[in-house]
Design a protein around this motif. Structure first.
Motif, short mmCIF file in Angstrom:
data_model
loop_
_atom_site.label_atom_id
_atom_site.label_comp_id
_atom_site.label_asym_id
_atom_site.label_seq_id
_atom_site.Cartn_x
_atom_site.Cartn_y
_atom_site.Cartn_z
N ALA A 227 0.82 -1.21 0.00
CA ALA A 227 0.00 0.00 0.00
C ALA A 227 0.86 1.26 0.00
CB ALA A 227 -0.92 0.00 1.23
N LYS A 234 4.21 2.44 -5.54
CA LYS A 234 3.81 1.06 -5.22
C LYS A 234 3.66 0.22 -6.48
CE LYS A 234 -1.09 2.36 -4.63
NZ LYS A 234 -0.88 3.81 -4.87
N THR A 235 3.16 0.80 -7.57
CA THR A 235 3.05 0.04 -8.82
C THR A 235 4.45 -0.28 -9.36
OG1 THR A 235 0.92 1.04 -9.38
CG2 THR A 235 2.16 0.06 -11.18
N SER A 266 -3.51 -5.84 -14.19
CA SER A 266 -3.30 -4.40 -14.21
C SER A 266 -4.64 -3.71 -14.47
CB SER A 266 -2.28 -4.04 -15.30
OG SER A 266 -2.04 -2.65 -15.32
N GLU A 268 -5.43 -0.65 -13.61
CA GLU A 268 -5.30 0.79 -13.82
C GLU A 268 -4.57 1.11 -15.13
OE1 GLU A 268 -4.32 4.58 -10.97
OE2 GLU A 268 -2.95 2.88 -10.85
N ASP A 347 -3.17 -4.92 -9.25
CA ASP A 347 -2.98 -3.48 -9.14
C ASP A 347 -4.26 -2.75 -9.58
OD1 ASP A 347 -1.94 -0.95 -8.94
OD2 ASP A 347 -0.78 -1.04 -10.80
N TYR A 348 -5.17 -2.38 -8.68
CA TYR A 348 -5.08 -2.51 -7.24
C TYR A 348 -6.45 -2.84 -6.70
CZ TYR A 348 -6.53 2.48 -7.48
OH TYR A 348 -7.17 3.66 -7.76
N ALA A 387 -1.32 -7.84 -3.52
CA ALA A 387 -2.45 -6.98 -3.88
C ALA A 387 -2.13 -5.54 -3.46
CB ALA A 387 -3.73 -7.46 -3.21
N LEU A 388 -2.12 -4.64 -4.42
CA LEU A 388 -1.84 -3.24 -4.12
C LEU A 388 -3.09 -2.57 -3.56
CD1 LEU A 388 0.49 -4.13 -5.96
CD2 LEU A 388 0.50 -1.82 -6.91
N SER A 389 -2.88 -1.58 -2.70
CA SER A 389 -4.02 -0.91 -2.07
C SER A 389 -3.73 0.58 -1.90
CB SER A 389 -4.33 -1.53 -0.70
OG SER A 389 -5.36 -0.81 -0.04
N GLN A 390 -4.77 1.39 -2.02
CA GLN A 390 -4.67 2.82 -1.77
C GLN A 390 -4.69 3.07 -0.27
OE1 GLN A 390 -4.13 5.27 -3.71
NE2 GLN A 390 -5.15 5.08 -5.69
#
Length: 497
Positions: A227, A234-235, A266, A268, A347-348, A387-390
């Protein structure tokens, strides 16, 4: 059992199952009879099949009924034999020339041993699986012919894949409890595999050594949340890790595999944008220059060389936006079947959607469904999922911008389901945005702060089930969107150029 009676029983089964074609569904009446006979003479045999065999797996409805009654009596600690089950079966109904009760007595009388009970159970289950495949195939065909307007073909494919994978996963005899000795053997095997690898890690190496030393690599079945606020990189970090792992894959070289096949969702960026980032990082050419065409002939030649070497890397990209957790799971299963799968990157999380109608009405419930689904998928596929997160905007309102677990958007479920939580933080980003007027005293201090933070980043390990928390300091080259170790240039991952 007399041939005439078996023939009568088969006719009885087929009448109840209503075969749609002249070909009879695969079944084995004799195996069902042998298993029921073994259970009737010794109820202990039930323990050998109870873990995987259910009444619906029998072809003959009467056998399913007998097995269900047997299972209920044994589970409640009662004796199950022809006499005790008589009140619960259609005892006077005829099968050929004898009653059902007489048939049950004959099953017990002709049973010889319980030694093969598990083998009979496996035969019955395998034939049930084959019948299920036939039924699923017929349903797919019929639905394709008469699909309702709202059912698009893509949804039908995803549903078929989901059901096929469920059938494949449930069609196993393992599961349930295993003794501690077996668990110890697995642990020793994992330690032995780590010893053989040059990285000396039990998990998959990210090839960023300081991060690997702190985490022991990416562990199978872990959900790893990465995150950060926008602009932290992060990406870029996820892309670096994904490519490093894929580039180190040695699947067909007969060596200890140091990398693996990577699936990258992906949501985004497009696949071309992601490829441009990776190509810029490997060729050491600014990605913004590549996009604007601001490169020389030599730069272009370097890009072509990098591309040729990277083409065989097992990195697979899905650029579908707004994908649901169910769709993502179906595509991940498909990738694992077709090409193998060792690491999954998403992502994400906040760009995904839930599958249920109830979840879509409440964002917190939707995120809960997504993270719970991702953790279940990591265990099901036995691969680490990054897993990416805001992060929420409350970070910006604090004097200290370093993120905390409470900064995760809809943090309850994300923090709870994650095995590892990593935060990417670059002090340089915030200092750069606070630039005062040149020539002032504040400007001199600002310049010093910028010099101290330039090209540096921190990965904060805020949660880790298997190891320590803490901070890993890395180098970050913004032009190439590359994270690497600060300490020693010789330990940087190999680059294509």
């Amino acid at each position: 059992m007399a041939a005439a009676e078996i023939h009568a029983l088969k006719q009885h089964a087929e009448e109840n199952n209503n075969p749609a074609t002249w070909r009879r569904p695969p079944h084995n009446i004799e195996a069902e009879q042998a298993l029921l006979g073994a259970l009737l003479i010794n109820n202990d045999a039930y323990d050998r099949v109870s873990d995987f065999l259910k009444p619906e797996h029998f072809f003959e409805p009467l056998h399913a009924k007998i097995y269900e009654i047997l299972a209920t009596l044994v589970a409640s600690g009662k004796l199950a034999d022809p006499v005790t089950i008589k009140p619960f079966i259609p005892a006077e109904e005829k099968i050929g020339t004898m009653t059902v009760f007489e048939y049950v007595v004959r099953l017990a009388a002709e049973a010889i041993t319980i030694i093969n009970a598990a083998d009979y159970g496996h035969i019955i289950y395998d034939l049930y699986t084959r019948r299920s495949l036939i039924n699923l195939g017929e349903e797919i065909v019929n639905t394709a012919y008469d699909a309702p307007v709202e059912l698009v073909p893509a949804q039908q494919i995803e549903e078929a894949e989901k059901r096929l994978f469920q059938l494949a996963e449930t069609g196993r005899y393992g599961g349930g409890f295993e003794n501690f000795g077996s668990a110890l053997t697995k642990a020793i095997d994992m330690a032995g595999a780590a010893l053989k690898r040059s990285s000396r890690l039990s998990g998959i190496a990210t090839r960023i050594h300081s991060l690997d030393n702190k985490m022991g690599g990416l562990q199978k079945s872990d959900l790893i949340i990465l995150a950060g606020r926008p602009g932290m990189g992060k990406t870029s970090l996820a892309t670096n890790i994904a490519f490093n792992i894929a580039a180190a894959c040695q699947k067909d070289k007969g060596e200890e595999n140091e990398g693996g096949v990577v699936g990258f969702f992906s949501l985004e960026m497009s696949s071309e944008q992601l490829a441009t980032r990776i190509m810029a990082e490997q060729a050491e050419i600014s990605s913004s220059d590549i996009r604007r065409g601001n490169i020389s002939e030599n730069d272009f030649a370097s890009l072509m060389r990098a591309m040729q070497k990277m083409q065989q890397v097992p990195l697979f990209i899905d650029q579908t936006g707004g994908i649901s957790v169910a769709q993502l799971a179906a595509r991940a299963r498909r990738l694992k079947r077709q090409h193998g799968l060792d690491v999954l990157v998403i992502d994400y999380v906040q760009l995904m959607s839930g599958s249920s109608r109830r979840a879509s009405e409440n964002r917190v419930q939707e995120i809960t469904e997504i993270t719970t689904g991702l953790k279940a998928l990591a265990k099901e596929l036995n691969v680490p999922i990054i897993a990416l997160s805001q992060l929420s905007r409350q970070v910006e309102s604090r004097e200290d911008k370093k993120p905390q677990l409470s900064d995760l958007r809809e943090s309850g479920s994300i923090e709870q389901d994650a095995d590892v939580v990593l935060f990417v933080f670059r002090e340089e980003y915030y200092i750069k945005n606070r630039e005062p007027k040149p020539g002032t005293e504040d400007y001199s201090k600002w310049q010093t702060d910028m010099e101290n933070s330039f090209g540096k980043a921190e990965v904060i390990i805020a949660k880790q089930r298997h190891g320590p928390t803490g901070t890993v300091r890395l180098a970050f080259q913004a032009d190439y969107t590359r994270f690497s170790d600060l300490a020693d240039e010789s330990r940087l991952p190999e680059r294509y150029g």
